[in-house]
Motif scaffolding. Sequence first.
Motif, PDB file in Angstrom:
ATOM      1  N   ASP A   1     -19.277  -9.124 -11.576  1.00  8.39           N
ATOM      2  CA  ASP A   1     -18.094  -9.969 -11.693  1.00  8.39           C
ATOM      3  C   ASP A   1     -16.837  -9.122 -11.828  1.00  8.39           C
ATOM      4  N   LYS A   2     -16.916  -8.068 -12.626  1.00  6.93           N
ATOM      5  CA  LYS A   2     -15.764  -7.177 -12.808  1.00  6.93           C
ATOM      6  C   LYS A   2     -15.405  -6.496 -11.493  1.00  6.93           C
ATOM      7  N   LEU A   3     -16.389  -6.087 -10.727  1.00  2.00           N
ATOM      8  CA  LEU A   3     -16.150  -5.447  -9.434  1.00  2.00           C
ATOM      9  C   LEU A   3     -15.466  -6.434  -8.479  1.00  2.00           C
ATOM     10  N   LEU A   4     -15.947  -7.674  -8.464  1.00  3.13           N
ATOM     11  CA  LEU A   4     -15.340  -8.694  -7.604  1.00  3.13           C
ATOM     12  C   LEU A   4     -13.903  -8.994  -8.040  1.00  3.13           C
ATOM     13  N   GLU A   5     -13.669  -9.054  -9.339  1.00  2.00           N
ATOM     14  CA  GLU A   5     -12.312  -9.265  -9.839  1.00  2.00           C
ATOM     15  C   GLU A   5     -11.396  -8.134  -9.395  1.00  2.00           C
ATOM     16  N   ALA A   6     -11.869  -6.917  -9.503  1.00  2.00           N
ATOM     17  CA  ALA A   6     -11.074  -5.759  -9.091  1.00  2.00           C
ATOM     18  C   ALA A   6     -10.793  -5.810  -7.597  1.00  2.00           C
ATOM     19  N   HIS A   7     -11.787  -6.204  -6.808  1.00  2.00           N
ATOM     20  CA  HIS A   7     -11.612  -6.302  -5.361  1.00  2.00           C
ATOM     21  C   HIS A   7     -10.558  -7.360  -5.014  1.00  2.00           C
ATOM     22  N   GLU A   8     -10.624  -8.507  -5.676  1.00  2.00           N
ATOM     23  CA  GLU A   8      -9.650  -9.574  -5.430  1.00  2.00           C
ATOM     24  C   GLU A   8      -8.247  -9.132  -5.807  1.00  2.00           C
ATOM     25  N   GLU A   9      -8.130  -8.458  -6.936  1.00  2.00           N
ATOM     26  CA  GLU A   9      -6.827  -7.959  -7.379  1.00  2.00           C
ATOM     27  C   GLU A   9      -6.282  -6.941  -6.386  1.00  2.00           C
ATOM     28  N   ASN A  10      -7.157  -6.069  -5.898  1.00  2.00           N
ATOM     29  CA  ASN A  10      -6.767  -5.067  -4.916  1.00  2.00           C
ATOM     30  C   ASN A  10      -6.288  -5.746  -3.625  1.00  2.00           C
ATOM     31  N   LYS A  11      -6.990  -6.790  -3.228  1.00  2.00           N
ATOM     32  CA  LYS A  11      -6.634  -7.536  -2.021  1.00  2.00           C
ATOM     33  C   LYS A  11      -5.249  -8.183  -2.188  1.00  2.00           C
ATOM     34  N   LYS A  12      -4.990  -8.768  -3.357  1.00  2.00           N
ATOM     35  CA  LYS A  12      -3.685  -9.393  -3.608  1.00  2.00           C
ATOM     36  C   LYS A  12      -2.567  -8.353  -3.577  1.00  2.00           C
ATOM     37  N   LEU A  13      -2.821  -7.198  -4.176  1.00  2.00           N
ATOM     38  CA  LEU A  13      -1.817  -6.131  -4.171  1.00  2.00           C
ATOM     39  C   LEU A  13      -1.540  -5.650  -2.756  1.00  2.00           C
ATOM     40  N   TYR A  14      -2.587  -5.523  -1.947  1.00  2.00           N
ATOM     41  CA  TYR A  14      -2.423  -5.102  -0.559  1.00  2.00           C
ATOM     42  C   TYR A  14      -1.587  -6.122   0.206  1.00  2.00           C
ATOM     43  N   GLU A  15      -1.860  -7.418   0.004  1.00  2.00           N
ATOM     44  CA  GLU A  15      -1.095  -8.461   0.679  1.00  2.00           C
ATOM     45  C   GLU A  15       0.373  -8.436   0.265  1.00  2.00           C
ATOM     46  N   ARG A  16       0.635  -8.191  -1.020  1.00  2.00           N
ATOM     47  CA  ARG A  16       2.028  -8.077  -1.478  1.00  2.00           C
ATOM     48  C   ARG A  16       2.717  -6.881  -0.853  1.00  2.00           C
ATOM     49  N   LEU A  17       2.009  -5.768  -0.750  1.00  2.00           N
ATOM     50  CA  LEU A  17       2.565  -4.572  -0.134  1.00  2.00           C
ATOM     51  C   LEU A  17       2.861  -4.823   1.334  1.00  2.00           C
ATOM     52  N   LEU A  18       1.965  -5.482   2.031  1.00  2.00           N
ATOM     53  CA  LEU A  18       2.136  -5.800   3.443  1.00  2.00           C
ATOM     54  C   LEU A  18       3.360  -6.693   3.639  1.00  2.00           C
ATOM     55  N   GLU A  19       3.532  -7.709   2.786  1.00  2.00           N
ATOM     56  CA  GLU A  19       4.697  -8.586   2.877  1.00  2.00           C
ATOM     57  C   GLU A  19       5.994  -7.809   2.634  1.00  2.00           C
ATOM     58  N   ALA A  20       5.982  -6.904   1.688  1.00  2.00           N
ATOM     59  CA  ALA A  20       7.168  -6.103   1.401  1.00  2.00           C
ATOM     60  C   ALA A  20       7.523  -5.226   2.599  1.00  2.00           C
TER      61      ALA A  20
END
Length: 135
Positions: free
Chosen positions: A101-120
């Motif tokens: 669960d912790k690994l999946l949470e980290a992956h989701e958080e990483n994905k959100k950060l990547y999407e924010r970076l891409l939008e920027a």
Amino acid sequence: MSKENKIGPKISRLRELRGMKQEALATALGVSQQTVSNMERSAELEEDLLTQVSQILGVTPDAIRNFDEEAVFNIINTFNDNSSNNGAWSTQPTFTFNPIDKLLEAHEENKKLYERLLEAEKSKVELLERLLNNK
């Protein structure tokens, strides 16, 4: 005032438990090593100095005020008693959380950060294009 109620020895012991020398604490506070030595023999400290010391040691002022070395060792001994398996070390880790669960949470958080970076980055490109088209 008994030694248990003096703030200085508590600071000294917490500093030692953190692996910090008096010189390091002195440097962080901007005072001499002798000042730290005197402080660690003091019964009380001014609140602002206690706050500075607590921040450097990574604890709260209340943690210093209420520090009880005997209680710390009781907690450690209780932990060791409960974590042992008839004196043998367990080879299986004991988790209080699900690592997947912790690994999946980290992956989701990483994905959100990547999407924010891409939008920027897209916003930067759009702005640059608008600037170039206006010239």
